[in-house]
Scaffold this active site. Structure first.
Site, mmCIF file in Angstrom:
data_model
loop_
_atom_site.group_PDB
_atom_site.id
_atom_site.type_symbol
_atom_site.label_atom_id
_atom_site.label_comp_id
_atom_site.label_asym_id
_atom_site.label_seq_id
_atom_site.Cartn_x
_atom_site.Cartn_y
_atom_site.Cartn_z
ATOM 1 N N CYS A 1 3.131 63.147 78.869
ATOM 2 C CA CYS A 1 1.764 63.572 78.541
ATOM 3 C C CYS A 1 1.625 63.781 77.028
ATOM 4 C CB CYS A 1 1.405 64.823 79.337
ATOM 5 S SG CYS A 1 -0.375 65.162 79.395
ATOM 6 N N HIS B 1 2.668 63.271 85.000
ATOM 7 C CA HIS B 1 3.679 64.327 85.106
ATOM 8 C C HIS B 1 4.670 64.018 86.237
ATOM 9 C CE1 HIS B 1 2.054 67.296 82.248
ATOM 10 N NE2 HIS B 1 0.884 66.765 82.561
ATOM 11 N N GLU C 1 7.344 65.466 86.845
ATOM 12 C CA GLU C 1 8.038 66.680 87.273
ATOM 13 C C GLU C 1 7.351 67.379 88.438
ATOM 14 O OE1 GLU C 1 5.503 68.044 83.655
ATOM 15 O OE2 GLU C 1 6.372 66.216 84.488
#
Length: 697
Positions: free
Chosen positions: A94, A180, A182
């Site tokens: 990002c 993202h 994660e």
């Protein structure tokens, strides 16, 4: 530089995470731990010595609420040139991708496009970062700035429509992703991290068992000969925390206490006592409901002055609620010290604080750059003051919820404790939206107009209007086609509610509107229009796929909306411009407590409890179905079911009716709650996290 490091390296290779303040930064850490990879957090002003000592073999630059669109001097503080000269692979996420792009001479701009939610992107599977993945991937995109031109040797390896979503510079092993990986909302994120670790040459040799041992040793060293007052809510975190304490220092120096703050669920305190007795912990219960109700506190302002709050039972602001409750817990802690004759100099406060609590509270103990989304009761200014003086011990501060459950299993805690749904420390207090008046901002009417056009896009597209571009500029061609099909097959009514809820958009806190959708009649090939009568209607009358699609695109089209709900019971006939005045008084708390018990009991009886991670039941000051001609006052409230499915408890999605939860179960909940006096309607929260948070406040 790398050659100079080799003779001084740590035994275990690691990945360094450069913390740009992302709400999900610690999830990078968590995902890598799941792969048994050691990580270390570094600031952007890291030193060569840190890189050497930590045996860093790769760098991940996290996302964050900041921007790379900065003056040259400010941009230089990010030390981008030093990152590029480390000689190790780099993955920018990002903000991190935008930083890499700008370092290579690319262009990053603040455009009309803003993405906040799950999206499908196209990736180049020849890129080693995406090895083993299909070309189409569902990911979480949440950003305001966009890479509009690619710099230097970087190449585009992923796109969402015309928007760049992934970059690579293969020979240098530099990669960037706008999404993202994660979070759980990027299902194959772990594969991407595994590929990056392989690129870095880092092996999986860092386990949860080894971390548990080091945490037990840390407790022993921290406590020493001191006493510990352990505040136990009865949830998973505090139960595991108590078990860890007992294992580390025994029972003699531990004072386990449960505080009933008046905002507990029905029979919650009795259940807490029973469940803790299972692991040999005898609780002393302090009933402090009256004290919490009239409690107040002082809040530290940005100019280092303090502002006094209204007492809790007259407070309408979410942040003030949370801080008053958190500080009142500390007042009770001080009371316990006196009751037990304990010396503060020789006593520690133990809390089951998790890493996400610190992240969302904007605590420097988790990140020096995170935006404060909401103040957790265990991280108020008073708690921070005690922590700074070394008076607080938090054994779980580096762990996430799922890891805590794994630790609990290793400590032999029962499934009845480990599988309990989380319940926040402030309890029902933050599940009652308090208000003295409606939230009718200057953008309310415009936002309602856009919502109406979205709900009737099939008709509106033939009659473009002034704000039409706010829809067509944001959505892709395929999304517009889907919206056209949905609104052509079903009559949806969109109602903007004059309330504010807490959310997280672009890694920053938002306090924004909630949109509510309802259904009237539906035309399909099976016959004429059928009037919906609420959730009791057949499955064909409620197309949940349609509703979840609408919930996904609306916060992108209207940035001032962070939450979308479905209203059971047929079409909402009239717009809503006022609210029912609501405070944390006893009748209101009791009303929600009853509604919560009805919903939870129905969920258990329907065998759906294990299919959701959490189901907050929320009371909102909205009274539907009042004909404005009759000028009826707003006197009722509505209930929201906020089902939530997650692994990391930082991101997640609502449960799907008909898949995760039987519609018949929701029907029973709806009908039972509607029988309560003063309830107008029942709603279902359709929003993922982000852009919404789990709790509404």
């Amino acid at each position: 530089m790398v050659e100079e490091m080799n003779s001084h390296q740590h035994d275990i290779k690691s990945i360094a995470i450069l913390d740009a303040g992302s709400q999900y930064g610690k999830l990078i850490d968590r995902k890598l731990r799941e792969l048994s990879i050691r990580t270390v957090f570094l600031d952007f002003d890291f030193t060569a010595e840190e890189i050497v000592n930590e045996n860093v073999q790769g760098v991940i630059i996290s996302g964050g609420p900041g921007t790379v669109i900065l003056e040259d001097q400010e941009f230089k503080r990010l030390n981008g040139d030093r990152i590029l000269k480390l000689g190790v692979p780099v993955l920018g996420i990002c903000f991190g991708m935008q930083l890499l792009n700008k370092l290579f001479g690319g262009v990053v701009e603040r455009t009309a496009l803003r993405e906040d939610g799950e999206c499908e992107i196209e990736i180049n599977t020849d890129c080693p970062l995406f090895s083993g993945l299909d070309s189409k991937q569902t990911v979480l995109l949440t950003h305001g700035d966009t890479c509009t031109n690619v710099g230097g040797e970087l190449k585009i390896v992923g796109k969402h429509g015309d928007t760049i979503s992934a970059l690579s510079y293969e020979s240098a092993k530099f990669y960037g992703v706008q999404f993202h990986p994660e979070t759980d909302l990027t299902p194959n994120g772990k594969v991407i991290f595994k590929n990056f670790c392989k690129i870095c040459g880092v092996e999986p040799d860092y386990t949860l068992t080894s971390r548990l041992k080091s945490t037990i040793k840390e407790i022993e060293d921290s406590v020493g000969q001191r006493n510990v007052v352990c505040l136990i809510s009865g949830g998973v975190d505090s139960a595991v925390c108590a078990a860890m304490l007992q294992k580390a220092i025994g029972k003699e120096k531990i004072y386990p206490v449960h505080i009933d703050n008046g905002f507990m669920r029905l029979n919650e305190s009795k259940l807490v006592e029973k469940s803790l007795a299972e692991i040999g912990v005898t609780l002393e219960v302090y009933n402090e409901a009256k004290n919490f109700s009239v409690a107040t506190t002082r809040i530290l302002q940005k100019d280092d002055t303090y502002r006094a709050c209204t007492q809790l039972n007259r407070t309408i602001h979410p942040e003030e609620k949370r801080q008053i409750i958190g500080d009142c817990f500390i007042s009770v802690f001080n009371k316990i010290l006196v009751d037990k004759g304990l010396d503060i100099a020789n006593t520690l406060l133990c809390q089951g604080t998790l890493r996400p609590d610190l992240i969302e509270s904007g605590s420097a103990y988790a990140s020096s750059k995170c935006d404060r989304i909401k103040t957790h009761h265990n991280d108020t200014d008073l708690v921070r003051s005690l922590r700074a003086r070394g008076k607080v011990i938090e054994p779980l501060k580096d762990f996430h919820k799922d890891e805590v459950r794994q630790i609990g299993a290793e400590l032999k805690l029962s499934c009845s404790i480990l599988q309990r749904h989380p319940f926040p420390g402030p309890g029902l207090a933050i599940r009652i939206l308090c208000a003295e008046g409606p939230n009718l901002g200057t953008d309310f009417i415009e936002t309602q107009v856009i919502l109406n056009k979205l709900a009737s896009y099939n008709d509106a597209k033939t009659r473009p209007f002034l704000l039409f571009n706010k829809i067509i500029e944001v959505l892709s061609k395929s999304e517009l086609e889907t919206l056209d099909k949905i609104t052509g097959s079903c009559k949806y009514k969109a109602t903007l509610l004059p309330i504010s809820t807490v959310g997280v958009q672009g890694d920053a806190r938002t306090y924004s509107y909630c949109a509510a959708f309802s259904c009237g009649s539906r035309t399909d090939s099976s016959g004429p229009d059928q009037q919906l009568t609420g959730i009791a209607s057949s499955k064909s009358n409620i197309n949940w796929d349609h509703l979840f699609f609408l919930a996904r695109i609306i916060p992108r089209c209207c940035h001032n909306i962070n939450r979308v709900t479905y209203v059971f019971g047929g079409e909402v006939s009239y717009p809503i411009h006022d609210i029912t005045v609501t405070y944390l008084d006893t009748p209101t708390i009791d009303l929600l407590r009853t509604a919560d018990d009805l919903a939870t009991t129905s969920l258990k009886m329907g065998n759906c409890l294990s299919s959701v991670s959490q189901m907050p039941v929320v009371l909102v000051p909205i009274h539907f179905d009042r004909d404005p001609v009759k000028r009826l006052a707003s006197t009722k409230r509505s209930v929201v079911l906020r089902t939530f499915k997650t692994q990391d408890f930082m991101t997640g999605v609502p449960a799907r009716p008909g898949k995760d939860i039987a519609e018949s179960v929701l029907n029973k909940i709806d009908q039972a709650i509607l029988k309560l006096p003063g309830i107008s309607r029942v709603m279902y929260d359709l929003t993922s996290k982000p852009p919404a948070t789990t709790e509404w406040e």
